[in-house]
Design a protein around this motif. Structure first.
Motif, mmCIF file in Angstrom:
data_model
loop_
_atom_site.group_PDB
_atom_site.id
_atom_site.type_symbol
_atom_site.label_atom_id
_atom_site.label_comp_id
_atom_site.label_asym_id
_atom_site.label_seq_id
_atom_site.Cartn_x
_atom_site.Cartn_y
_atom_site.Cartn_z
ATOM 1 N N ALA A 1 -21.955 -34.770 38.967
ATOM 2 C CA ALA A 1 -21.397 -35.364 40.185
ATOM 3 C C ALA A 1 -22.446 -35.485 41.286
ATOM 4 O O ALA A 1 -22.297 -36.313 42.200
ATOM 5 N N ASP B 1 -23.756 -38.956 41.953
ATOM 6 C CA ASP B 1 -22.884 -39.985 42.502
ATOM 7 C C ASP B 1 -23.235 -40.366 43.932
ATOM 8 O O ASP B 1 -22.970 -41.489 44.358
ATOM 9 N N ASP B 2 -23.796 -39.447 44.686
ATOM 10 C CA ASP B 2 -24.127 -39.729 46.081
ATOM 11 C C ASP B 2 -25.567 -40.188 46.279
ATOM 12 O O ASP B 2 -25.970 -40.478 47.409
ATOM 13 N N SER C 1 -28.529 -42.629 46.479
ATOM 14 C CA SER C 1 -28.531 -44.056 46.787
ATOM 15 C C SER C 1 -29.761 -44.800 46.292
ATOM 16 O O SER C 1 -29.724 -46.023 46.153
ATOM 17 N N ARG D 1 -24.040 -43.083 37.467
ATOM 18 C CA ARG D 1 -23.003 -42.213 38.006
ATOM 19 C C ARG D 1 -22.482 -41.276 36.928
ATOM 20 O O ARG D 1 -22.671 -41.495 35.730
ATOM 21 N N SER D 2 -21.799 -40.232 37.367
ATOM 22 C CA SER D 2 -21.334 -39.205 36.437
ATOM 23 C C SER D 2 -20.422 -39.789 35.361
ATOM 24 O O SER D 2 -20.476 -39.368 34.197
ATOM 25 N N ALA D 3 -19.595 -40.782 35.726
ATOM 26 C CA ALA D 3 -18.682 -41.367 34.741
ATOM 27 C C ALA D 3 -19.449 -42.049 33.616
ATOM 28 O O ALA D 3 -19.012 -42.034 32.454
ATOM 29 N N GLU D 4 -20.597 -42.656 33.951
ATOM 30 C CA GLU D 4 -21.414 -43.317 32.939
ATOM 31 C C GLU D 4 -22.155 -42.322 32.049
ATOM 32 O O GLU D 4 -22.469 -42.619 30.893
#
Length: 294
Positions: free
Chosen positions: A3, A6-7, A9, A18-21
């Motif tokens: 996570a 995710d922040d 930039s 991102r973490s989901a990927e």
């Protein structure tokens, strides 16, 4: 831990990851800063792992956490990535948010995460390449021969048996063993000329300034920066280095400080013994940060 990405930039070599990927993938997280000789000596292995195992599902993410002020500039990191050939995704961690999420304390540091984002293996510093690669293979569920890596120039492993000189910072915060004497004992150093010493570095105000160091090692490296290109001259025991010249000088000892980075100034082919290194700068505006040895 994923996570924390995710922040972030600023990503280089890749769109943001991102973490989901990243979930469901084996992720090798490599903390680095581009002027660090310890990381430079690990780079050929990290690059080789990315090339060998990407098709099997490995994602390498380089987390660039800067040690010195000039390493905060994304353009400098981008230039280093191109020059050094670090072809995998790199995330800029100038505020050390990802560093803190991992509880990290070292350059370099390798963390291997499984598909659930859990750390399954970690190693700090150099070496342990076979152990690290076997851990990658285990997490990916693959087997096979280990990568064959050819390391040379700045990536060549240190000659640990001959290395008697430690990393030595020149700034006031961590500087030690600086003396004013002409005769230097092992691992002592001195500034000559019009220098001012700040927290991170020593800064040269007028031409002709020098730095001398009494060392025992195969290699002498120095992290340097300057506002404009500055020619310099290297001497080894008062003479041109000849065949002991590093990759950033010629046999006469001549070189030019251009980009802010680590400069390899001496590489000896013969057995190391105590010698005196000296570098003299033709112009002002030089910032000298840290000696490292190999």
């Amino acid at each position: 831990m994923l996570a924390a990405f995710d922040d972030a930039s600023v990503w280089l070599n890749s769109p943001p990851l991102r973490s989901a990927e990243l979930r469901g993938r084996v992720v090798a997280v490599d903390f680095w800063t581009y002027s660090c000789v310890n990381w430079l000596r690990t780079l050929p292995y990290v690059r080789a792992w990315q090339e060998r195992y990407a098709a099997a599902g490995l994602v390498v993410v380089g987390v660039h956490a800067p040690e010195f002020g000039f390493e905060h500039a994304s353009d400098n990191v981008r230039d280093a990535i191109a020059t050094l050939d670090a072809p995998y995704p790199v995330v800029i961690d100038n505020e050390f948010a990802i560093w803190r999420a991992f509880g990290n304390r070292y350059w370099p540091a390798l963390y291997l995460l499984d598909g659930d984002g859990r750390v399954r293996f970690s190693h700090f510093g150099e070496e342990a390449y076979e152990e690290s690669e076997r851990a990658i293979q285990t997490l990916l569920g693959v087997d096979g021969e280990l990568v064959q890596v050819r390391a040379d120039d700045v990536s060549l492993a240190a000659d640990w048996g001959a290395l008697k000189s430690p990393e030595t910072y020149l700034g006031g915060t961590r500087g030690e063993r600086r003396v004013d004497a002409d005769a230097l004992a092992l691992n002592q150093w001195r500034l000559g000329g019009d220098w001012s010493v700040g927290e991170e570095s020593a800064t040269l105000a007028s031409p002709g300034g020098s730095i001398a160091y009494r060392f025992e090692a195969r290699d002498v490296n120095l992290v340097l920066a300057a506002d404009t290109p500055v020619p310099f001259t290297v001497r080894l025991d008062g003479k041109p280095p000849d065949d002991a010249a590093g990759v950033d000088v010629d046999e006469t000892g001549a070189g030019v400080l251009s980009a802010p980075r680590m400069y390899q100034l001496i590489r000896q082919a013969d057995a190391a013994w105590q010698r005196t290194f000296e570098i003299t700068f033709a112009g002002p505006g030089v910032h000298a940060y840290v000696f490292t040895f190999g």
